[in-house]
Design a protein around this motif. Structure first.
Motif, mmCIF file in Angstrom:
data_model
loop_
_atom_site.group_PDB
_atom_site.id
_atom_site.type_symbol
_atom_site.label_atom_id
_atom_site.label_comp_id
_atom_site.label_asym_id
_atom_site.label_seq_id
_atom_site.Cartn_x
_atom_site.Cartn_y
_atom_site.Cartn_z
ATOM 1 N N VAL A 104 -18.349 -5.024 9.982
ATOM 2 C CA VAL A 104 -19.042 -5.200 11.257
ATOM 3 C C VAL A 104 -20.328 -5.995 11.057
ATOM 4 O O VAL A 104 -20.715 -6.816 11.904
ATOM 5 C CB VAL A 104 -19.339 -3.827 11.894
ATOM 6 N N CYS A 105 -20.989 -5.784 9.924
ATOM 7 C CA CYS A 105 -22.273 -6.436 9.670
ATOM 8 C C CYS A 105 -22.139 -7.854 9.139
ATOM 9 O O CYS A 105 -23.039 -8.681 9.343
ATOM 10 C CB CYS A 105 -23.088 -5.619 8.668
ATOM 11 N N THR A 106 -21.016 -8.150 8.449
ATOM 12 C CA THR A 106 -20.994 -9.389 7.667
ATOM 13 C C THR A 106 -19.868 -10.357 7.991
ATOM 14 O O THR A 106 -19.986 -11.539 7.656
ATOM 15 C CB THR A 106 -20.909 -9.066 6.170
ATOM 16 N N ARG A 107 -18.778 -9.931 8.601
ATOM 17 C CA ARG A 107 -17.639 -10.827 8.781
ATOM 18 C C ARG A 107 -17.331 -11.049 10.255
ATOM 19 O O ARG A 107 -17.524 -10.183 11.091
ATOM 20 C CB ARG A 107 -16.389 -10.264 8.087
ATOM 21 N N THR A 108 -16.800 -12.241 10.536
ATOM 22 C CA THR A 108 -16.516 -12.608 11.927
ATOM 23 C C THR A 108 -15.104 -13.151 12.097
ATOM 24 O O THR A 108 -14.766 -13.641 13.153
ATOM 25 C CB THR A 108 -17.503 -13.695 12.402
ATOM 26 N N ASP A 109 -14.291 -13.051 11.069
ATOM 27 C CA ASP A 109 -13.084 -13.870 11.065
ATOM 28 C C ASP A 109 -11.854 -13.152 10.510
ATOM 29 O O ASP A 109 -10.969 -13.789 9.959
ATOM 30 C CB ASP A 109 -13.333 -15.129 10.238
ATOM 31 N N LEU A 110 -11.787 -11.843 10.640
ATOM 32 C CA LEU A 110 -10.681 -11.102 10.059
ATOM 33 C C LEU A 110 -9.910 -10.325 11.118
ATOM 34 O O LEU A 110 -10.460 -9.908 12.140
ATOM 35 C CB LEU A 110 -11.198 -10.115 8.995
ATOM 36 N N ARG A 111 -8.634 -10.121 10.837
ATOM 37 C CA ARG A 111 -7.818 -9.196 11.621
ATOM 38 C C ARG A 111 -7.660 -7.923 10.804
ATOM 39 O O ARG A 111 -7.181 -7.966 9.662
ATOM 40 C CB ARG A 111 -6.449 -9.788 11.925
ATOM 41 N N VAL A 112 -8.018 -6.797 11.384
ATOM 42 C CA VAL A 112 -7.961 -5.504 10.705
ATOM 43 C C VAL A 112 -6.828 -4.684 11.312
ATOM 44 O O VAL A 112 -6.789 -4.457 12.519
ATOM 45 C CB VAL A 112 -9.288 -4.735 10.855
ATOM 46 N N ILE A 113 -5.898 -4.252 10.463
ATOM 47 C CA ILE A 113 -4.794 -3.387 10.888
ATOM 48 C C ILE A 113 -4.949 -2.073 10.139
ATOM 49 O O ILE A 113 -4.899 -2.043 8.904
ATOM 50 C CB ILE A 113 -3.426 -4.016 10.586
ATOM 51 N N THR A 114 -5.148 -0.984 10.858
ATOM 52 C CA THR A 114 -5.473 0.279 10.206
ATOM 53 C C THR A 114 -4.786 1.452 10.886
ATOM 54 O O THR A 114 -4.458 1.395 12.074
ATOM 55 C CB THR A 114 -7.006 0.499 10.204
ATOM 56 N N ASN A 115 -4.589 2.519 10.125
ATOM 57 C CA ASN A 115 -4.126 3.782 10.701
ATOM 58 C C ASN A 115 -5.280 4.749 10.912
ATOM 59 O O ASN A 115 -5.079 5.855 11.422
ATOM 60 C CB ASN A 115 -3.073 4.424 9.802
ATOM 61 N N SER A 116 -6.497 4.333 10.543
ATOM 62 C CA SER A 116 -7.671 5.197 10.647
ATOM 63 C C SER A 116 -8.306 5.083 12.029
ATOM 64 O O SER A 116 -8.733 3.993 12.435
ATOM 65 C CB SER A 116 -8.705 4.821 9.578
ATOM 66 N N ILE A 117 -8.393 6.186 12.717
ATOM 67 C CA ILE A 117 -9.026 6.191 14.039
ATOM 68 C C ILE A 117 -10.508 5.876 13.905
ATOM 69 O O ILE A 117 -11.081 5.122 14.703
ATOM 70 C CB ILE A 117 -8.794 7.550 14.725
ATOM 71 N N ASN A 118 -11.165 6.411 12.883
ATOM 72 C CA ASN A 118 -12.588 6.141 12.674
ATOM 73 C C ASN A 118 -12.855 4.663 12.419
ATOM 74 O O ASN A 118 -13.802 4.082 12.962
ATOM 75 C CB ASN A 118 -13.115 6.967 11.498
#
Length: 208
Positions: free
Chosen positions: A46-60
């Motif tokens: 959140v602080c450093t990157r602007t260009d990624l797709r994140v796929i997660t099973n973590s609700i947090n």
């Protein structure tokens, strides 16, 4: 009986997370499993990157990265777990198979040079394993207390790991079969990226 999930070591987890982000190419798609160190990884994203797709099973993790317009976030469907705020089960595993990611960023319960990465719970290990097999590069985030500790369920073998990131307390002789080991922390930052192992960049595994 195997070790259960350890409590987060915040300072070391943050250092590992920061180093992990520097190794990920712009525009990458990244699987991220539920874990204390991967949660630190999400905060750093959140602080450093602007260009990624994140796929997660973590609700947090999805709650952290989801509101950020500069990150694309997908929360995998499945059954929420009572103890860990994440989705698991057959639906989660089938949804992972729909994607081909550049990286699987995995926080295990333990890592051993002989057995590889391990987890305490079967449903957590299954998700991590599926993410690794659906990604081009396997990146393991593991602070020093987890090294040479074994939990109950195998996630992946040592030869399946492309990048292992630990903290500066781990011994400099730590190596893995075919990838690279990176040491995160103050001493590594002072001298550039501290690494051991292959030395020419982590090899990329071929997808099935």
């Amino acid at each position: 009986a195997g070790i259960a999930r350890a409590q987060p070591r915040t300072r070391h987890a943050e250092a590992i997370a920061r180093m992990a982000i520097t190794l990920i190419e712009p525009g990458s798609t990244v699987f991220v499993n539920a874990g204390s160190t991967t949660l630190a990884f999400a905060h750093e994203l959140v602080c450093t990157r602007t260009d990624l797709r994140v796929i997660t099973n973590s609700i947090n993790i999805a709650q952290i990265t989801g509101p950020c317009e500069h990150l694309e976030t997908l929360l995998l469907g499945g059954t929420p777990h009572a103890e860990v705020p994440a989705t698991y089960g057959e639906l989660t595993l089938s949804e992972i198979e729909r994607f081909r990611a550049d990286y699987a960023v995995i926080s295990p319960v333990g890592f051993s040079a002989l057995r590889g990465a391990t987890d305490y719970a079967l449903h957590e290990a299954e998700v991590a394993r599926k993410m690794i097999r659906s990604a081009r590069t396997c990146m393991i985030l593991c602070y020093a207390e987890k090294l040479e500790a074994e939990s109950r369920i195998n996630i992946c073998r040592p030869e399946e790991i492309d990048i292992l990131i630990t903290d500066e307390r781990a011994g400099p002789g730590l190596t893995i079969c075919r990838g690279e080991v990176f040491h995160a922390g103050a001493s590594a930052a002072a001298s550039g990226t501290a690494r051991s192992g292959g030395g020419t960049g982590a090899p990329k595994r071929q997808q099935a």
